[in-house]
Design a protein around this motif. Structure first.
Motif, PDB file in Angstrom:
ATOM      1  N   ALA A  13      -3.045  -1.071  -7.123  1.00  0.00           N
ATOM      2  CA  ALA A  13      -2.650   0.314  -6.837  1.00  0.00           C
ATOM      3  C   ALA A  13      -1.657   0.368  -5.686  1.00  0.00           C
ATOM      4  O   ALA A  13      -0.706   1.168  -5.700  1.00  0.00           O
ATOM      5  N   THR A  14      -1.834  -0.494  -4.700  1.00  0.00           N
ATOM      6  CA  THR A  14      -0.889  -0.551  -3.582  1.00  0.00           C
ATOM      7  C   THR A  14       0.484  -1.020  -4.052  1.00  0.00           C
ATOM      8  O   THR A  14       1.511  -0.485  -3.633  1.00  0.00           O
ATOM      9  N   VAL A  15       0.488  -2.022  -4.934  1.00  0.00           N
ATOM     10  CA  VAL A  15       1.764  -2.503  -5.480  1.00  0.00           C
ATOM     11  C   VAL A  15       2.470  -1.393  -6.259  1.00  0.00           C
ATOM     12  O   VAL A  15       3.680  -1.180  -6.115  1.00  0.00           O
ATOM     13  N   VAL A  16       1.709  -0.681  -7.101  1.00  0.00           N
ATOM     14  CA  VAL A  16       2.301   0.388  -7.911  1.00  0.00           C
ATOM     15  C   VAL A  16       2.853   1.498  -7.015  1.00  0.00           C
ATOM     16  O   VAL A  16       3.973   1.992  -7.217  1.00  0.00           O
ATOM     17  N   GLY A  17       2.063   1.920  -6.030  1.00  0.00           N
ATOM     18  CA  GLY A  17       2.513   2.995  -5.157  1.00  0.00           C
ATOM     19  C   GLY A  17       3.750   2.624  -4.359  1.00  0.00           C
ATOM     20  O   GLY A  17       4.719   3.400  -4.299  1.00  0.00           O
ATOM     21  N   ALA A  18       3.742   1.436  -3.740  1.00  0.00           N
ATOM     22  CA  ALA A  18       4.902   1.013  -2.956  1.00  0.00           C
ATOM     23  C   ALA A  18       6.118   0.786  -3.843  1.00  0.00           C
ATOM     24  O   ALA A  18       7.245   1.155  -3.488  1.00  0.00           O
ATOM     25  N   GLY A  64       4.556  -0.678   2.468  1.00  0.00           N
ATOM     26  CA  GLY A  64       3.497  -0.749   1.465  1.00  0.00           C
ATOM     27  C   GLY A  64       3.407  -2.115   0.820  1.00  0.00           C
ATOM     28  O   GLY A  64       2.308  -2.639   0.583  1.00  0.00           O
ATOM     29  N   LEU A  65       4.545  -2.728   0.539  1.00  0.00           N
ATOM     30  CA  LEU A  65       4.526  -4.079  -0.034  1.00  0.00           C
ATOM     31  C   LEU A  65       3.988  -5.095   0.962  1.00  0.00           C
ATOM     32  O   LEU A  65       3.327  -6.068   0.568  1.00  0.00           O
ATOM     33  N   ALA A  66       4.279  -4.896   2.245  1.00  0.00           N
ATOM     34  CA  ALA A  66       3.725  -5.802   3.251  1.00  0.00           C
ATOM     35  C   ALA A  66       2.202  -5.683   3.312  1.00  0.00           C
ATOM     36  O   ALA A  66       1.502  -6.677   3.568  1.00  0.00           O
ATOM     37  N   LEU A  67       1.676  -4.497   3.069  1.00  0.00           N
ATOM     38  CA  LEU A  67       0.225  -4.314   3.052  1.00  0.00           C
ATOM     39  C   LEU A  67      -0.433  -5.110   1.931  1.00  0.00           C
ATOM     40  O   LEU A  67      -1.579  -5.545   2.058  1.00  0.00           O
ATOM     41  N   VAL A 149      -4.952   7.071  -2.330  1.00  0.00           N
ATOM     42  CA  VAL A 149      -6.153   6.720  -3.095  1.00  0.00           C
ATOM     43  C   VAL A 149      -6.495   5.244  -2.899  1.00  0.00           C
ATOM     44  O   VAL A 149      -7.669   4.876  -2.718  1.00  0.00           O
ATOM     45  N   ALA A 150      -5.482   4.387  -2.914  1.00  0.00           N
ATOM     46  CA  ALA A 150      -5.734   2.958  -2.712  1.00  0.00           C
ATOM     47  C   ALA A 150      -6.287   2.694  -1.320  1.00  0.00           C
ATOM     48  O   ALA A 150      -7.185   1.865  -1.138  1.00  0.00           O
ATOM     49  N   GLY A 151      -5.765   3.391  -0.321  1.00  0.00           N
ATOM     50  CA  GLY A 151      -6.283   3.222   1.033  1.00  0.00           C
ATOM     51  C   GLY A 151      -7.728   3.667   1.169  1.00  0.00           C
ATOM     52  O   GLY A 151      -8.530   3.009   1.841  1.00  0.00           O
ATOM     53  N   VAL A 152      -8.078   4.781   0.536  1.00  0.00           N
ATOM     54  CA  VAL A 152      -9.471   5.239   0.548  1.00  0.00           C
ATOM     55  C   VAL A 152     -10.365   4.218  -0.147  1.00  0.00           C
ATOM     56  O   VAL A 152     -11.502   3.951   0.284  1.00  0.00           O
ATOM     57  N   LEU A 153      -9.864   3.634  -1.223  1.00  0.00           N
ATOM     58  CA  LEU A 153     -10.631   2.609  -1.931  1.00  0.00           C
ATOM     59  C   LEU A 153     -10.871   1.391  -1.050  1.00  0.00           C
ATOM     60  O   LEU A 153     -11.960   0.799  -1.067  1.00  0.00           O
ATOM     61  N   VAL A 154      -9.863   1.016  -0.275  1.00  0.00           N
ATOM     62  CA  VAL A 154     -10.026  -0.112   0.652  1.00  0.00           C
ATOM     63  C   VAL A 154     -11.071   0.222   1.714  1.00  0.00           C
ATOM     64  O   VAL A 154     -11.929  -0.603   2.050  1.00  0.00           O
ATOM     65  N   LEU A 155     -11.021   1.433   2.242  1.00  0.00           N
ATOM     66  CA  LEU A 155     -11.993   1.828   3.257  1.00  0.00           C
ATOM     67  C   LEU A 155     -13.416   1.847   2.704  1.00  0.00           C
ATOM     68  O   LEU A 155     -14.373   1.502   3.405  1.00  0.00           O
ATOM     69  N   ALA A 156     -13.569   2.255   1.454  1.00  0.00           N
ATOM     70  CA  ALA A 156     -14.894   2.395   0.869  1.00  0.00           C
ATOM     71  C   ALA A 156     -15.501   1.061   0.434  1.00  0.00           C
ATOM     72  O   ALA A 156     -16.729   0.890   0.464  1.00  0.00           O
ATOM     73  N   THR A 157     -14.672   0.121   0.022  1.00  0.00           N
ATOM     74  CA  THR A 157     -15.202  -1.116  -0.570  1.00  0.00           C
ATOM     75  C   THR A 157     -14.700  -2.379   0.101  1.00  0.00           C
ATOM     76  O   THR A 157     -15.168  -3.472  -0.242  1.00  0.00           O
ATOM     77  N   GLY A 158     -13.759  -2.289   1.016  1.00  0.00           N
ATOM     78  CA  GLY A 158     -13.119  -3.488   1.558  1.00  0.00           C
ATOM     79  C   GLY A 158     -14.052  -4.446   2.260  1.00  0.00           C
ATOM     80  O   GLY A 158     -13.842  -5.662   2.218  1.00  0.00           O
ATOM     81  N   THR A 159     -15.084  -3.947   2.907  1.00  0.00           N
ATOM     82  CA  THR A 159     -16.008  -4.836   3.614  1.00  0.00           C
ATOM     83  C   THR A 159     -16.868  -5.670   2.678  1.00  0.00           C
ATOM     84  O   THR A 159     -17.508  -6.631   3.116  1.00  0.00           O
TER      85      THR A 159
END
Length: 225
Positions: A13-18, A64-67, A149-159
């Motif tokens: 999702a990050t790749v698509v958005g950036a 975004g691509l760097a992320l 949305v991708a950032g929220v997903l990272v916050l919710a599941t990244g750990t």
């Protein structure tokens, strides 16, 4: 879907958005007609690209691509920070595109200056006859929403994402004897090189072995007479 399986969807999702943000930045956002030609319709419209209407999108898309690379290798704690940054990044893209959509005359002002040589917000606005928007400003907003949305997903599941696998090791451990710690073979080679630099031969401590069997040092025996 389980949280530990959301790593790939979040990164995609990050790749698509950036990527969508960068693509929209390179496309035509507005068709501009100057006021002096608005009534006649004989002249061609001026194409105003996203690089003119919203120049900040290039830097935001590259960030975004760097992320993407950072998320792929980061640990659980760093992922939380990257998730926050991604939400802020997506919001910045939405804001940049929305400002252009909300005031298209100001967005095309640099193009008016290039075409007429007239500078300033009010003089250029007076020369704008018509501005027709394309799909790409809306696409930039969609790109920002995807990153949010991708950032929220990272916050919710990244750990709970699985750790990055280390399939390759830089050095192999040599077999250690009883009571000895294992030493990488690369470190052993470095130690040998240091000994040679000091003028010592690291092979002096190697005891040669003779596989020919035991020898009799008593000398030849005479036959019994």
């Amino acid at each position: 879907m389980r949280a530990d399986r959301m790593k790939v969807p979040a990164i995609l999702a990050t790749v698509v958005g950036a990527g969508l943000a960068l693509l929209s930045w390179s496309q035509t956002w507005y068709e501009l007609v100057l006021a002096s030609n608005a009534g006649g319709g004989a002249s061609d419209a001026i194409a105003v690209a996203g690089s003119i209407a919203s120049p900040a999108l290039a830097a935001l898309g590259l960030a975004g691509l760097a992320l993407v690379a950072a998320l792929a290798i980061a640990g659980p704690g760093i992922r939380i920070i990257l998730g926050v940054l991604e939400v802020l990044l997506g919001g910045s893209i939405v804001l940049a595109a929305s400002l252009s959509i909300g005031d298209p005359v100001a967005a095309v002002s640099p193009a008016v200056t290039d075409a007429t040589g007239v500078a300033g917000s009010e003089p250029t606005a007076a020369l704008v006859g018509a501005v027709v928007a394309t799909f790409w400003p809306t696409a930039a907003v969609i790109a920002g929403l995807i990153l949010i949305v991708a950032g929220v997903l990272v916050l919710a599941t990244g750990t709970r994402w699985p750790a990055s696998s280390r399939r390759y090791r830089g050095a192999r451990l040599e077999q250690a004897g009883p009571g000895q710690a294992a030493q990488p073979s690369s470190d052993h080679a470095i130690d040998d090189w240091d000994e040679l630099s000091r003028g010592d031969d690291p092979t002096d401590d190697i005891v040669p072995t003779d596989d020919t069997g035991p020898t009799d040092d008593t000398g030849p025996t005479e036959p019994n007479r």
